[in-house]
Motif scaffolding. Structure first.
Motif, PDB file in Angstrom:
ATOM      1  N   HIS A 292       0.814  -1.200   0.000  1.00  0.00           N
ATOM      2  CA  HIS A 292       0.000   0.000   0.000  1.00  0.00           C
ATOM      3  C   HIS A 292       0.862   1.271   0.000  1.00  0.00           C
ATOM      4  O   HIS A 292       0.640   2.192  -0.803  1.00  0.00           O
ATOM      5  CB  HIS A 292      -0.928  -0.035   1.224  1.00  0.00           C
ATOM      6  CG  HIS A 292      -1.802   1.146   1.337  1.00  0.00           C
ATOM      7  ND1 HIS A 292      -2.931   1.300   0.567  1.00  0.00           N
ATOM      8  CD2 HIS A 292      -1.700   2.267   2.101  1.00  0.00           C
ATOM      9  CE1 HIS A 292      -3.486   2.454   0.865  1.00  0.00           C
ATOM     10  NE2 HIS A 292      -2.757   3.061   1.796  1.00  0.00           N
ATOM     11  N   ARG A 293       1.891   1.321   0.871  1.00  0.00           N
ATOM     12  CA  ARG A 293       2.753   2.515   0.958  1.00  0.00           C
ATOM     13  C   ARG A 293       3.538   2.726  -0.328  1.00  0.00           C
ATOM     14  O   ARG A 293       3.718   3.860  -0.779  1.00  0.00           O
ATOM     15  CB  ARG A 293       3.728   2.376   2.143  1.00  0.00           C
ATOM     16  CG  ARG A 293       3.038   2.310   3.488  1.00  0.00           C
ATOM     17  CD  ARG A 293       3.420   3.439   4.428  1.00  0.00           C
ATOM     18  NE  ARG A 293       2.558   3.429   5.600  1.00  0.00           N
ATOM     19  CZ  ARG A 293       2.879   2.870   6.754  1.00  0.00           C
ATOM     20  NH1 ARG A 293       4.075   2.321   6.927  1.00  0.00           N
ATOM     21  NH2 ARG A 293       2.032   2.893   7.775  1.00  0.00           N
TER      22      ARG A 293
ATOM     23  N   GLU B 147       1.279   4.050  -3.022  1.00  0.00           N
ATOM     24  CA  GLU B 147       0.953   5.454  -2.741  1.00  0.00           C
ATOM     25  C   GLU B 147       2.145   6.376  -3.029  1.00  0.00           C
ATOM     26  O   GLU B 147       2.004   7.391  -3.701  1.00  0.00           O
ATOM     27  CB  GLU B 147       0.552   5.581  -1.270  1.00  0.00           C
ATOM     28  CG  GLU B 147      -0.331   6.768  -1.016  1.00  0.00           C
ATOM     29  CD  GLU B 147      -1.326   6.454   0.072  1.00  0.00           C
ATOM     30  OE1 GLU B 147      -0.923   6.605   1.245  1.00  0.00           O
ATOM     31  OE2 GLU B 147      -2.459   6.054  -0.233  1.00  0.00           O
ATOM     32  N   ARG B 148       3.331   5.985  -2.516  1.00  0.00           N
ATOM     33  CA  ARG B 148       4.491   6.859  -2.660  1.00  0.00           C
ATOM     34  C   ARG B 148       4.982   6.931  -4.106  1.00  0.00           C
ATOM     35  O   ARG B 148       5.308   7.999  -4.600  1.00  0.00           O
ATOM     36  CB  ARG B 148       5.639   6.391  -1.750  1.00  0.00           C
ATOM     37  CG  ARG B 148       6.816   7.365  -1.762  1.00  0.00           C
ATOM     38  CD  ARG B 148       8.037   6.834  -1.050  1.00  0.00           C
ATOM     39  NE  ARG B 148       8.618   5.708  -1.770  1.00  0.00           N
ATOM     40  CZ  ARG B 148       9.676   5.025  -1.335  1.00  0.00           C
ATOM     41  NH1 ARG B 148      10.240   5.346  -0.180  1.00  0.00           N
ATOM     42  NH2 ARG B 148      10.170   4.026  -2.036  1.00  0.00           N
TER      43      ARG B 148
END
Ligand code: ATP
Length: 202
Positions: A141-142, A145-146
């Motif tokens: 997820h991170r 997103e990033r």
């Protein structure tokens, strides 16, 4: 001097953790910076690479042609291993020099920011290993997103590295970054008070 190895996986939060300790003025050694320094213009590291790969990996101004070197090792596993073992020696030497410098300055602790800390067996030379851990779901997820990756791309990036669950057994301290930034901050304050501050007050 307590030698702390800080590691993690892609997008696990290592930079966020390091920033906390930077703000506390704990000295640190950044292996990525060292890896660039040892192949700077005029270094023995650059000369060794030229010896191994020839003039095609040197730009007109004498600097390293990273693109040319990258495309050679990308297609040739043997050359990639040769490059790694050549660089590893120079990086290790420079990290030892920096360690000695901090030792002479009587720093109570130093953080070694080394992405491939486990893979490169750096833990053998350090006192303790701190791992910034996130569960696989949060890591995906991170990273999406990033970096704006699709789920498939994020998974492929994660799976091309040693997994965080495989790194866990090597760690003395696990910093769990699955929660909010505040939850991370609470763990870091605790580490600061329990593991580092006592060394400063000796
Ligand atoms: P890499 O090694 O891939 O550069 P890293 O391990 O240094 O990554 P960071 O850059 O610190 O990881 O964090 C990855 C991303 O996740 C960043 O965008 C950061 O802002 C965000 N992040 C870190 N910790 C948290 C958290 N607890 N909650 C939400 N977002 C977070």
């Amino acid at each position: 001097m307590l030698k702390i190895g800080l590691t993690g996986g892609i997008a696990s939060g290592k930079s966020t953790v390091l920033d906390f300790f930077k703000k506390k003025n704990v000295p640190y050694i950044d292996a990525d910076v060292v890896a660039r320094e040892v192949v700077d213009l005029g270094t023995p590291g650059l000369a060794a690479i030229r010896e191994l790969f020839g003039d095609t990996v040197i730009l007109d101004d004498g600097r390293l042609n990273r693109e040319a070197l990258g495309s050679i090792v990308f297609h040739n596993e043997e050359k990639r291993l040769q490059l790694n073992s050549c660089l590893h020696g120079f990086i290790r030497q420079r990290i030892d020099e920096l360690s000695t410098m901090y030792e002479e300055e009587e720093a109570p602790a130093v953080i070694y920011d080394i992405p491939l800390l486990i893979e490169g067996k750096w833990y053998e030379r350090l006192d303790t290993v701190w791992l910034v851990y996130v569960s696989p779901e949060v890591q995906v997820h991170r990273l999406m997103e990033r970096n704006g990756y699709s789920k498939e791309d994020a998974l492929a990036r994660i799976q091309s590295q040693m997994l965080l669950d495989e790194k866990r057994p090597f760690a003395d301290v696990i910093i769990n970054n699955d929660g909010t930034p505040d939850e991370l901050y609470i763990q870091l304050e605790k580490l600061w008070h329990e593991k580092l501050l006592p060394l400063y007050n000796k």
